[in-house]
Design a protein around this motif. Structure first.
Motif, PDB file in Angstrom:
ATOM      1  N   ASP A 218       0.614  -1.021  -0.356  1.00 24.80           N
ATOM      2  CA  ASP A 218       0.447   0.001   0.273  1.00 24.80           C
ATOM      3  C   ASP A 218       0.857   0.915  -0.322  1.00 24.80           C
ATOM      4  N   GLY A 219       2.278   1.062   0.426  1.00 23.60           N
ATOM      5  CA  GLY A 219       2.872   2.472  -0.003  1.00 23.60           C
ATOM      6  C   GLY A 219       4.264   1.821   1.459  1.00 23.60           C
ATOM      7  N   VAL A 220       4.737   2.736   1.636  1.00 21.74           N
ATOM      8  CA  VAL A 220       5.978   3.277   2.445  1.00 21.74           C
ATOM      9  C   VAL A 220       5.536   3.008   4.321  1.00 21.74           C
ATOM     10  N   TYR A 221       5.495   2.539   4.766  1.00 21.06           N
ATOM     11  CA  TYR A 221       5.796   2.272   6.262  1.00 21.06           C
ATOM     12  C   TYR A 221       6.402   1.909   6.801  1.00 21.06           C
ATOM     13  N   THR A 222       5.676   2.619   8.393  1.00 17.59           N
ATOM     14  CA  THR A 222       6.569   3.496   9.263  1.00 17.59           C
ATOM     15  C   THR A 222       7.498   2.156  10.028  1.00 17.59           C
TER      16      THR A 222
ATOM     17  N   LYS B 218       1.009   3.122   6.832  1.00 20.06           N
ATOM     18  CA  LYS B 218       1.070   3.365   6.442  1.00 20.06           C
ATOM     19  C   LYS B 218       1.626   5.592   6.397  1.00 20.06           C
ATOM     20  N   LEU B 219       3.495   5.328   5.338  1.00 26.30           N
ATOM     21  CA  LEU B 219       3.370   6.724   5.558  1.00 26.30           C
ATOM     22  C   LEU B 219       2.339   7.512   4.702  1.00 26.30           C
ATOM     23  N   ASP B 220       1.924   8.657   5.301  1.00 26.13           N
ATOM     24  CA  ASP B 220       1.102   9.722   3.580  1.00 26.13           C
ATOM     25  C   ASP B 220       2.139  10.450   3.316  1.00 26.13           C
ATOM     26  N   GLU B 221       3.455  10.987   3.133  1.00 23.39           N
ATOM     27  CA  GLU B 221       4.109  11.067   3.328  1.00 23.39           C
ATOM     28  C   GLU B 221       6.032  11.014   3.424  1.00 23.39           C
ATOM     29  N   ILE B 222       6.846  11.212   2.639  1.00 25.11           N
ATOM     30  CA  ILE B 222       8.258  11.386   3.456  1.00 25.11           C
ATOM     31  C   ILE B 222       9.047  11.465   2.003  1.00 25.11           C
ATOM     32  N   SER B 223      10.313  12.543   2.877  1.00 29.99           N
ATOM     33  CA  SER B 223      11.238  12.809   1.735  1.00 29.99           C
ATOM     34  C   SER B 223      11.800  11.603   0.672  1.00 29.99           C
ATOM     35  N   TYR B 224      12.648  12.849  -0.300  1.00 35.59           N
ATOM     36  CA  TYR B 224      13.597  11.669  -0.858  1.00 35.59           C
ATOM     37  C   TYR B 224      14.734  10.949   0.227  1.00 35.59           C
ATOM     38  N   ASP B 225      15.460  12.539   1.304  1.00 36.01           N
ATOM     39  CA  ASP B 225      16.788  11.585   1.873  1.00 36.01           C
ATOM     40  C   ASP B 225      16.077  10.268   2.485  1.00 36.01           C
ATOM     41  N   GLU B 226      15.084  10.853   3.457  1.00 37.14           N
ATOM     42  CA  GLU B 226      14.694   9.526   3.946  1.00 37.14           C
ATOM     43  C   GLU B 226      13.825   8.536   3.622  1.00 37.14           C
ATOM     44  N   MET B 227      13.478   8.125   1.973  1.00 39.64           N
ATOM     45  CA  MET B 227      13.318   7.342   1.379  1.00 39.64           C
ATOM     46  C   MET B 227      15.092   6.140   1.199  1.00 39.64           C
ATOM     47  N   LEU B 228      15.921   7.227   0.755  1.00 40.96           N
ATOM     48  CA  LEU B 228      16.568   6.578   0.425  1.00 40.96           C
ATOM     49  C   LEU B 228      17.382   5.846   1.467  1.00 40.96           C
TER      50      LEU B 228
ATOM     51  N   GLU C  17      -8.055   0.681  -3.821  1.00 37.31           N
ATOM     52  CA  GLU C  17      -8.068   2.255  -3.772  1.00 37.31           C
ATOM     53  C   GLU C  17      -6.898   3.098  -2.908  1.00 37.31           C
ATOM     54  N   ASN C  18      -6.880   2.412  -2.130  1.00 37.92           N
ATOM     55  CA  ASN C  18      -6.047   3.451  -0.878  1.00 37.92           C
ATOM     56  C   ASN C  18      -5.334   4.182  -1.758  1.00 37.92           C
ATOM     57  N   PRO C  19      -5.020   5.454  -0.915  1.00 41.29           N
ATOM     58  CA  PRO C  19      -4.265   6.828  -1.078  1.00 41.29           C
ATOM     59  C   PRO C  19      -2.959   5.692  -1.572  1.00 41.29           C
ATOM     60  N   GLY C  20      -1.656   5.983  -1.371  1.00 44.41           N
ATOM     61  CA  GLY C  20      -0.578   5.805  -0.923  1.00 44.41           C
ATOM     62  C   GLY C  20       1.117   6.118  -0.169  1.00 44.41           C
ATOM     63  N   THR C  21       1.063   6.676  -0.836  1.00 41.42           N
ATOM     64  CA  THR C  21       2.751   7.547   0.157  1.00 41.42           C
ATOM     65  C   THR C  21       3.263   8.301  -0.587  1.00 41.42           C
TER      66      THR C  21
END
Ligand code: ASP
Ligand code: MG
Length: 405
Positions: A176-180, A191-201, A234-238
């Motif tokens: 469903d997206g990126v999780y904690t 599931k996280l609503d948003e994450i920064s590029y650097d955190e994702m990396l 249909e869930n919104p992702g991250t």
């Protein structure tokens, strides 16, 4: 009218039923009044079986021919997806990477994108087609087929979104997206609503492989905002994007756990210039990827140097270090597998103090021993016993209030 790039991974196009499901989703997106470009991967398992097939005819297939072979995986999916859309009464056309204008350097099997000139894509979009582009592949300027490295379809999608100046880029996958944290380890992960590029990396390099790191780097470089979401609901992702001020309010965005690690300690290394260089040059020569490195304070002219690596590379590392240890006059080597790395990641760490202390406290309360520690601006990582990884992830998750909203 918005221009949307959607990428569907191998599991999402894993069988004919799923390809039809993708076609229905794409069709609905277009009917909602958008222009749609779709990037697809090979059906799940196909790339692996092609690699196996190659090995069955030659133990040393050339990389040029590997690319010709591997590119067929995605070529199958683009045609099937276009056919499925046609079957739903939609105008759709498939394009290989080359036809879509993806030009790469000549480094076969892990080529880099040089530029994207999507002339045909623009033309077909103008005629109301859905354009299906083969992920993971491109062409050199002298016409050789190349591939972009495993997981490279993500990169195709991000690069297409950048070149087309798309309004939205959606990466559809089987989660469903990126999780904690990995929900299989921590049941309360969310599931996280948003994450920064650097955190994702940082999360990706610390074991949470939702997406190929190179694609995230590319997105950061070109400012492509993208969403990671599931193709099965249909869930919104991250949303992954450049950091904003209020993202810093969260101290720890997520926790990532990497198992299958090993720790090597070279003991009694003479404390003089060049010894560390000798050790790590020997490892680099065998392409071993070393992760955490710690050198202790030196007593009586010698010091211990420890590092971690993937446990599969342990035999190679031991072999590579054997002669170096003798040459530099070090004491010996202690190798230990069965360890894991746990990392807490968050850009908020830059402006909050005591984050590491809180992690250590939580682990201590959980009776978990820390074997090594390393930190960066937005990450604190510890090496622990692998059998305690789940327990550690849960106590850290709790300590930083990551469970629930
Ligand atoms: N089919 C390629 C792979 O399995 C590319 C991708 O799936 O993104 O690595
Ligand atoms: Mg894939």
């Amino acid at each position: 009218m918005a221009l949307i790039v959607q990428k569907y991974g191998g599991t999402s196009v894993g069988n004919p039923e799923r390809i039809l499901n993708v076609a229905r989703r794409v069709s609905a997106t277009q009917e909602a009044g958008n222009r749609v470009v779709v990037v697809v991967s090979a059906m799940s398992g196909v790339t692996d079986s092609l690699i196996k097939l190659a090995r069955e005819v030659s133990s040393t297939p050339t990389e040029r021919e590997m690319d010709v072979l591997l590119a067929t995986g995605e070529q199958t999916t683009i045609a099937l997806t276009a056919m499925a859309l046609n079957g739903l009464g939609k105008k759709a056309v498939s394009l290989t990477g080359a036809q879509a204008g993806i030009t790469t350097d000549g480094v076969h099997t892990r080529a880099k994108i040089a530029h994207v000139t999507p002339k045909q894509v623009h033309n077909y979009l103008k005629e109301d087609h859905v354009v299906i582009v083969a992920g993971f592949q491109g062409e050199t300027s002298d016409g050789r087929i190349t591939t972009l490295g495993r997981g490279g379809s993500d990169l195709t999608a991000i690069a297409m979104a950048a070149a087309l100046k798309a309004d939205i880029c959606q990466i559809f996958t089987d989660v469903d997206g990126v999780y904690t944290c990995d929900p299989r380890l921590v049941p309360t992960a969310r599931k996280l609503d948003e994450i920064s590029y650097d955190e994702m990396l940082e999360m990706a390099s610390s074991g949470s492989k939702v997406m190929q790191s190179r694609s995230v780097e590319f997105a950061k470089k070109f400012g492509v905002v993208f969403e990671v979401r599931s193709s099965f609901n249909e869930n919104p992702g991250t949303i992954v994007k450049e950091e904003t001020r209020n993202m810093e309010n969260v101290v720890v965005r997520g926790i990532s756990v990497e198992k299958n690690q090993a720790k090597v300690t070279v003991t009694n290394v003479p404390d003089r210039p060049g010894t560390a260089a000798r050790i790590f040059t020997a490892l680099a020569r065998t392409s071993i990827i070393v992760d955490m490195i710690v050198q202790n304070v030196s007593t009586a002219g010698t010091t211990d140097i420890s590092f971690t690596l993937n446990k599969d590379e342990l035999p190679k590392a031991e072999a590579a270090l054997k002669s170096v240890i003798a040459e530099i006059g070090a004491g010996g080597l202690i190798a230990q597998s069965g360890i894991a790395k746990l990392s807490i990641v968050g850009i908020g760490m830059r402006s909050h103090s005591g984050v590491a202390a809180r992690l250590f406290e939580a682990l201590s309360d959980g009776g978990i021993n820390i074997q090594m520690i390393s930190t960066s601006e937005i990450k604190t990582a510890v090496i622990i016993e692998e059998s305690q990884a789940a327990e550690a992830a849960n106590v850290a998750h709790e300590a930083f209030g990551l469970s629930g909203k």
